[in-house]
Design a protein around this motif. Sequence first.
Motif, PDB file in Angstrom:
ATOM      1  N   GLY A  56       0.789  -1.235   0.000  1.00 58.38           N
ATOM      2  CA  GLY A  56       0.000   0.000   0.000  1.00 58.38           C
ATOM      3  C   GLY A  56       0.817   1.280   0.000  1.00 58.38           C
ATOM      4  N   LEU A  57       1.806   1.301  -0.854  1.00 55.92           N
ATOM      5  CA  LEU A  57       2.737   2.427  -0.885  1.00 55.92           C
ATOM      6  C   LEU A  57       2.199   3.602  -1.699  1.00 55.92           C
ATOM      7  CD1 LEU A  57       5.768   3.108  -0.160  1.00 55.92           C
ATOM      8  CD2 LEU A  57       6.298   2.285  -2.464  1.00 55.92           C
ATOM      9  N   THR A  58       2.267   4.790  -1.125  1.00 54.54           N
ATOM     10  CA  THR A  58       1.992   5.999  -1.901  1.00 54.54           C
ATOM     11  C   THR A  58       3.208   6.223  -2.787  1.00 54.54           C
ATOM     12  OG1 THR A  58       0.590   7.017  -0.219  1.00 54.54           O
ATOM     13  CG2 THR A  58       1.674   8.498  -1.772  1.00 54.54           C
ATOM     14  N   THR A  59       2.956   6.579  -4.039  1.00 53.42           N
ATOM     15  CA  THR A  59       4.096   6.633  -4.953  1.00 53.42           C
ATOM     16  C   THR A  59       3.847   7.585  -6.113  1.00 53.42           C
ATOM     17  OG1 THR A  59       5.551   5.206  -6.291  1.00 53.42           O
ATOM     18  CG2 THR A  59       3.229   4.660  -6.284  1.00 53.42           C
ATOM     19  N   VAL A  60       4.908   7.996  -6.740  1.00 54.48           N
ATOM     20  CA  VAL A  60       4.807   8.824  -7.941  1.00 54.48           C
ATOM     21  C   VAL A  60       4.792   7.864  -9.122  1.00 54.48           C
ATOM     22  CG1 VAL A  60       5.920  10.563  -9.362  1.00 54.48           C
ATOM     23  CG2 VAL A  60       6.088  10.702  -6.869  1.00 54.48           C
ATOM     24  N   ALA A  61       3.717   7.897  -9.878  1.00 55.64           N
ATOM     25  CA  ALA A  61       3.585   6.935 -10.965  1.00 55.64           C
ATOM     26  C   ALA A  61       4.084   7.492 -12.284  1.00 55.64           C
ATOM     27  CB  ALA A  61       2.131   6.514 -11.098  1.00 55.64           C
ATOM     28  N   GLN A  62       4.900   6.711 -12.953  1.00 52.94           N
ATOM     29  CA  GLN A  62       5.310   7.079 -14.296  1.00 52.94           C
ATOM     30  C   GLN A  62       4.319   6.461 -15.272  1.00 52.94           C
ATOM     31  OE1 GLN A  62       9.481   7.133 -15.422  1.00 52.94           O
ATOM     32  NE2 GLN A  62       9.943   5.848 -13.665  1.00 52.94           N
ATOM     33  N   PRO A  63       4.045   7.142 -16.364  1.00 55.07           N
ATOM     34  CA  PRO A  63       3.140   6.573 -17.371  1.00 55.07           C
ATOM     35  C   PRO A  63       3.908   5.562 -18.214  1.00 55.07           C
ATOM     36  CG  PRO A  63       3.840   8.757 -18.044  1.00 55.07           C
ATOM     37  CD  PRO A  63       4.519   8.477 -16.730  1.00 55.07           C
ATOM     38  N   LEU A  64       4.210   4.421 -17.614  1.00 52.76           N
ATOM     39  CA  LEU A  64       5.153   3.480 -18.203  1.00 52.76           C
ATOM     40  C   LEU A  64       4.751   2.961 -19.569  1.00 52.76           C
ATOM     41  CD1 LEU A  64       5.805   1.679 -14.835  1.00 52.76           C
ATOM     42  CD2 LEU A  64       7.385   3.200 -16.033  1.00 52.76           C
ATOM     43  N   LYS A  65       3.537   2.440 -19.638  1.00 55.94           N
ATOM     44  CA  LYS A  65       3.102   1.880 -20.918  1.00 55.94           C
ATOM     45  C   LYS A  65       3.089   2.957 -21.999  1.00 55.94           C
ATOM     46  CE  LYS A  65      -0.054  -1.121 -23.215  1.00 55.94           C
ATOM     47  NZ  LYS A  65      -1.157  -2.068 -23.193  1.00 55.94           N
ATOM     48  N   GLU A  66       2.621   4.140 -21.617  1.00 59.20           N
ATOM     49  CA  GLU A  66       2.569   5.248 -22.576  1.00 59.20           C
ATOM     50  C   GLU A  66       3.965   5.605 -23.071  1.00 59.20           C
ATOM     51  OE1 GLU A  66       1.007   4.993 -19.823  1.00 59.20           O
ATOM     52  OE2 GLU A  66      -1.117   5.247 -20.282  1.00 59.20           O
ATOM     53  N   MET A  67       4.926   5.492 -22.169  1.00 56.71           N
ATOM     54  CA  MET A  67       6.297   5.793 -22.584  1.00 56.71           C
ATOM     55  C   MET A  67       6.758   4.795 -23.634  1.00 56.71           C
ATOM     56  SD  MET A  67       7.835   6.621 -18.806  1.00 56.71           S
ATOM     57  CE  MET A  67       9.535   6.954 -19.295  1.00 56.71           C
ATOM     58  N   GLY A  68       6.388   3.541 -23.416  1.00 56.78           N
ATOM     59  CA  GLY A  68       6.748   2.517 -24.387  1.00 56.78           C
ATOM     60  C   GLY A  68       6.065   2.764 -25.723  1.00 56.78           C
ATOM     61  N   VAL A  69       4.797   3.125 -25.659  1.00 54.97           N
ATOM     62  CA  VAL A  69       4.050   3.402 -26.880  1.00 54.97           C
ATOM     63  C   VAL A  69       4.694   4.566 -27.634  1.00 54.97           C
ATOM     64  CG1 VAL A  69       1.865   4.297 -27.771  1.00 54.97           C
ATOM     65  CG2 VAL A  69       1.865   2.469 -26.056  1.00 54.97           C
ATOM     66  N   ALA A  70       5.015   5.607 -26.889  1.00 55.38           N
ATOM     67  CA  ALA A  70       5.612   6.780 -27.524  1.00 55.38           C
ATOM     68  C   ALA A  70       6.930   6.418 -28.205  1.00 55.38           C
ATOM     69  CB  ALA A  70       5.847   7.875 -26.482  1.00 55.38           C
ATOM     70  N   ALA A  71       7.691   5.578 -27.550  1.00 56.13           N
ATOM     71  CA  ALA A  71       8.976   5.180 -28.121  1.00 56.13           C
ATOM     72  C   ALA A  71       8.772   4.453 -29.445  1.00 56.13           C
ATOM     73  CB  ALA A  71       9.729   4.283 -27.140  1.00 56.13           C
ATOM     74  N   ALA A  72       7.839   3.518 -29.458  1.00 54.43           N
ATOM     75  CA  ALA A  72       7.579   2.758 -30.678  1.00 54.43           C
ATOM     76  C   ALA A  72       7.011   3.663 -31.766  1.00 54.43           C
ATOM     77  CB  ALA A  72       6.625   1.611 -30.386  1.00 54.43           C
ATOM     78  N   THR A  73       6.134   4.552 -31.394  1.00 53.32           N
ATOM     79  CA  THR A  73       5.560   5.471 -32.368  1.00 53.32           C
ATOM     80  C   THR A  73       6.659   6.273 -33.053  1.00 53.32           C
ATOM     81  OG1 THR A  73       3.651   5.732 -30.925  1.00 53.32           O
ATOM     82  CG2 THR A  73       3.917   7.352 -32.685  1.00 53.32           C
ATOM     83  N   GLN A  74       7.506   6.845 -32.241  1.00 48.64           N
ATOM     84  CA  GLN A  74       8.633   7.619 -32.751  1.00 48.64           C
ATOM     85  C   GLN A  74       9.479   6.826 -33.732  1.00 48.64           C
ATOM     86  OE1 GLN A  74      10.105  10.699 -32.485  1.00 48.64           O
ATOM     87  NE2 GLN A  74       8.027  11.200 -31.804  1.00 48.64           N
ATOM     88  N   LEU A  75       9.896   5.667 -33.243  1.00 46.96           N
ATOM     89  CA  LEU A  75      10.833   4.876 -34.034  1.00 46.96           C
ATOM     90  C   LEU A  75      10.213   4.422 -35.343  1.00 46.96           C
ATOM     91  CD1 LEU A  75      13.619   3.676 -34.134  1.00 46.96           C
ATOM     92  CD2 LEU A  75      12.739   1.622 -33.034  1.00 46.96           C
ATOM     93  N   CYS A  76       9.013   3.866 -35.248  1.00 47.73           N
ATOM     94  CA  CYS A  76       8.392   3.301 -36.452  1.00 47.73           C
ATOM     95  C   CYS A  76       8.021   4.383 -37.450  1.00 47.73           C
ATOM     96  CB  CYS A  76       7.178   2.454 -36.072  1.00 47.73           C
ATOM     97  SG  CYS A  76       7.619   1.019 -35.069  1.00 47.73           S
ATOM     98  N   SER A  77       7.532   5.502 -36.955  1.00 50.92           N
ATOM     99  CA  SER A  77       7.131   6.533 -37.918  1.00 50.92           C
ATOM    100  C   SER A  77       8.382   7.072 -38.607  1.00 50.92           C
ATOM    101  CB  SER A  77       6.348   7.651 -37.225  1.00 50.92           C
ATOM    102  OG  SER A  77       7.237   8.554 -36.619  1.00 50.92           O
ATOM    103  N   ARG A  78       9.440   7.090 -37.844  1.00 50.78           N
ATOM    104  CA  ARG A  78      10.689   7.540 -38.446  1.00 50.78           C
ATOM    105  C   ARG A  78      11.165   6.564 -39.523  1.00 50.78           C
ATOM    106  NH1 ARG A  78      15.500   9.674 -34.887  1.00 50.78           N
ATOM    107  NH2 ARG A  78      17.126   9.952 -36.458  1.00 50.78           N
ATOM    108  N   LEU A  79      10.993   5.285 -39.238  1.00 46.00           N
ATOM    109  CA  LEU A  79      11.401   4.281 -40.206  1.00 46.00           C
ATOM    110  C   LEU A  79      10.509   4.351 -41.445  1.00 46.00           C
ATOM    111  CD1 LEU A  79      12.040   1.257 -37.829  1.00 46.00           C
ATOM    112  CD2 LEU A  79      13.742   2.666 -39.007  1.00 46.00           C
ATOM    113  N   ASP A  80       9.232   4.638 -41.215  1.00 44.20           N
ATOM    114  CA  ASP A  80       8.297   4.665 -42.335  1.00 44.20           C
ATOM    115  C   ASP A  80       8.482   5.903 -43.201  1.00 44.20           C
ATOM    116  OD1 ASP A  80       7.113   2.235 -41.866  1.00 44.20           O
ATOM    117  OD2 ASP A  80       5.592   3.049 -40.524  1.00 44.20           O
ATOM    118  N   THR A  81       8.706   7.023 -42.547  1.00 42.64           N
ATOM    119  CA  THR A  81       8.756   8.264 -43.311  1.00 42.64           C
ATOM    120  C   THR A  81      10.169   8.749 -43.575  1.00 42.64           C
ATOM    121  OG1 THR A  81       8.819   9.689 -41.369  1.00 42.64           O
ATOM    122  CG2 THR A  81       6.658   8.958 -42.108  1.00 42.64           C
ATOM    123  N   GLY A  82      11.114   8.215 -42.774  1.00 39.49           N
ATOM    124  CA  GLY A  82      12.477   8.679 -42.942  1.00 39.49           C
ATOM    125  C   GLY A  82      12.706  10.030 -42.283  1.00 39.49           C
ATOM    126  N   GLN A  83      11.658  10.576 -41.715  1.00 40.84           N
ATOM    127  CA  GLN A  83      11.797  11.890 -41.089  1.00 40.84           C
ATOM    128  C   GLN A  83      12.189  11.789 -39.625  1.00 40.84           C
ATOM    129  OE1 GLN A  83       8.170  13.966 -41.554  1.00 40.84           O
ATOM    130  NE2 GLN A  83       8.453  14.323 -43.756  1.00 40.84           N
TER     131      GLN A  83
END
Lengths: 357, 357
Positions: free
Chosen positions: B286-313
């Motif tokens: 039952g720890l109070t804690t600062v939560a990181q948006p972990l899954k969202e961070m992973g999604v953002a990383a993949a979005t970045q990488l893949c869109s870059r691969l697709d568009t070259g931008q």
Amino acid sequence: MPSGEPTIRDVAARAGVSKSLVSLALQNSSRVAPGTRQTIRRAAEELGYRPNAIARTLGAHRSRTIGVFVLDLHNPIYVDILDGVQAEAHRLDYRTIVVVGSSDRRAERAELDKLMEFRVEGLVTVGHRLPAGAGTAISESCPAVLVGAEPRLPPHLVSVSTDDIRGSALAIDHLVALGHSAITHVTGGNNSVARKRERGYVQAMERHGLQARIRCIPGGFTDERGYQGTIAALGGDEPPTALFVANDFAAIGALAAAADRGLEVPRDLSVIGYDGTRLSGLRSIGLTTVAQPLKEMGVAAATQLCSRLDTGQEGTRRIRMSPGLLVRTSTGPPPRHAGVSEARDRPRAAVSTTHPA
Amino acid sequence: MPSGEPTIRDVAARAGVSKSLVSLALQNSSRVAPGTRQTIRRAAEELGYRPNAIARTLGAHRSRTIGVFVLDLHNPIYVDILDGVQAEAHRLDYRTIVVVGSSDRRAERAELDKLMEFRVEGLVTVGHRLPAGAGTAISESCPAVLVGAEPRLPPHLVSVSTDDIRGSALAIDHLVALGHSAITHVTGGNNSVARKRERGYVQAMERHGLQARIRCIPGGFTDERGYQGTIAALGGDEPPTALFVANDFAAIGALAAAADRGLEVPRDLSVIGYDGTRLSGLRSIGLTTVAQPLKEMGVAAATQLCSRLDTGQEGTRRIRMSPGLLVRTSTGPPPRHAGVSEARDRPRAAVSTTHPA
DNA sequence: CTGAAAGCGCTTACAG
DNA sequence: CTGAAAGCGCTTACAG
């Protein structure tokens, strides 16, 4: 696929030999002269040549890659098993591609299909159930070894598991040696693994002449289920002095339930889990537990699969490993008055816990 | 590589068309007549045709595969991030190959090399440090996005992280709002992430006019380090009423230390962690804690990488996500006498905990 | 010990 | 809209 990468052809040109020879040399074939090999190796090095596994697979008609299906990476016991599988597979010079289970069966199936598109030579599955669509994936042509699941096995499958009957016996023997007889089992639910552990509990209790004290309370493999099962177990008119809980997660829930009921562990109640997760060894938890040789199970699975791929020979059908007991601080002798009523009657306020509910 | 598998050639024969057409049809090219496509699809289906990703990669000069380096699968926050990366990559029709970090740098390097042999088009690394040998792996030709690590970035790299300054502020604001002023920070050691959180703590304390109460005790990211740091923090002559601990693991160690010192949480001491792991939400923690948006961070990383691969931008260089506060039961108002001396003087025996040391 | 050739299963210009 | 051909980067008989 970056195209600037040097290929075997570049190496051949630089070393002044044919592509074939480069290929052979890089495979350490004894058919190439030591001097030539040197030259070739050096040329490759100078060029920063990195073999193309993709092309090799296509040319060699084998991928030296195995697929590893892991049901849930959030379950640390699967991660331990995976560690073993990967370590051994890599040692044997196989690559691994892991696919993670999903609650969305369709997605899981799709992932497994993609896995097969990589032309993996074999599959190891880690978890208490097989992957969705396993039927089409695990065909005769793709040998598989199952860790932690033991369905009726078709002939080309192998299973690796822990002897759960023995594991339960270990737990009960420990508790009985401590002086307990009112030992209740909070089960892991209705899957094959949980049923095995339950059977082991019943057999061990009988062996100790404790058949009259057998109590199985339905639980599950989660913190929450363990909590609820424990609350139920503690509610009976003959409350137990010890709880054998189906896995560590559930046992941690049991600890919380005990605290909520004002019971001190292990003074008023002993709790023993199952799996031997690192989590259970955390300082604030200190759970006594039955440890599975997780990494070893993974290693055994990879050994089986890879040796089978290398030799074409079928090995053992079922491999059963021995569990061990990890005694920590959640088990101790039963309260002298062989019951917990007194403890339960103490005013809540006098009880302090680090983890208020 | 099972050889019995039907190939594009078999499909072509059965459908009575050329291989090219089969290839096109299976790619849903608009250049093939609807009727033909039907015929081809049916033929493929009937044959149980499964495309060979290996051959496709070689022919198409691209693998549509990204590598994912995960430092440690035993760290649940990395698993959450990985979940996000995989989900998004698969959605964008990229395959993933994950390689796990190792304490043996040589082995890790070797694994990464093997990864590159698969000709992955890009890499995402998950963890507080880069993989060993990253220099050779992450070349210009292989775009990469780093999650949870922010070294000086070469131009072809992108980073995704949580705003840790803000996260620390969230924690301190919460504690101050509760009435605390003697807030000690048990640090995460000497890595970039830990330093960021520490800096955030210091800034927040200053903002609240609490610079005189700033105390940083060296700790680390493990249970054990958190325990030790907390013991040290509690030993000073002005013991804190609240502890801001660098991550959840360490905070769990802090809970154990508090229990060992006879302190009840949160009555005598408030404890707040960082990360928002599932573990911290367990009933017995039952720890109070600062939560990181972990899954969202992973999604953002993949979005970045893949869109870059697709568009070259090239896209953004740094993506910083916002943390949130998860208030549970380990934080509360400070003891009225603004100190914990009384609690600490209570005889040990009167204190009961579920988790004896 | 070494080289020329065929082939792995695809994709992709290039013609038509 | 469709087909013949070349090519991806390797490996592996097959000759020599």
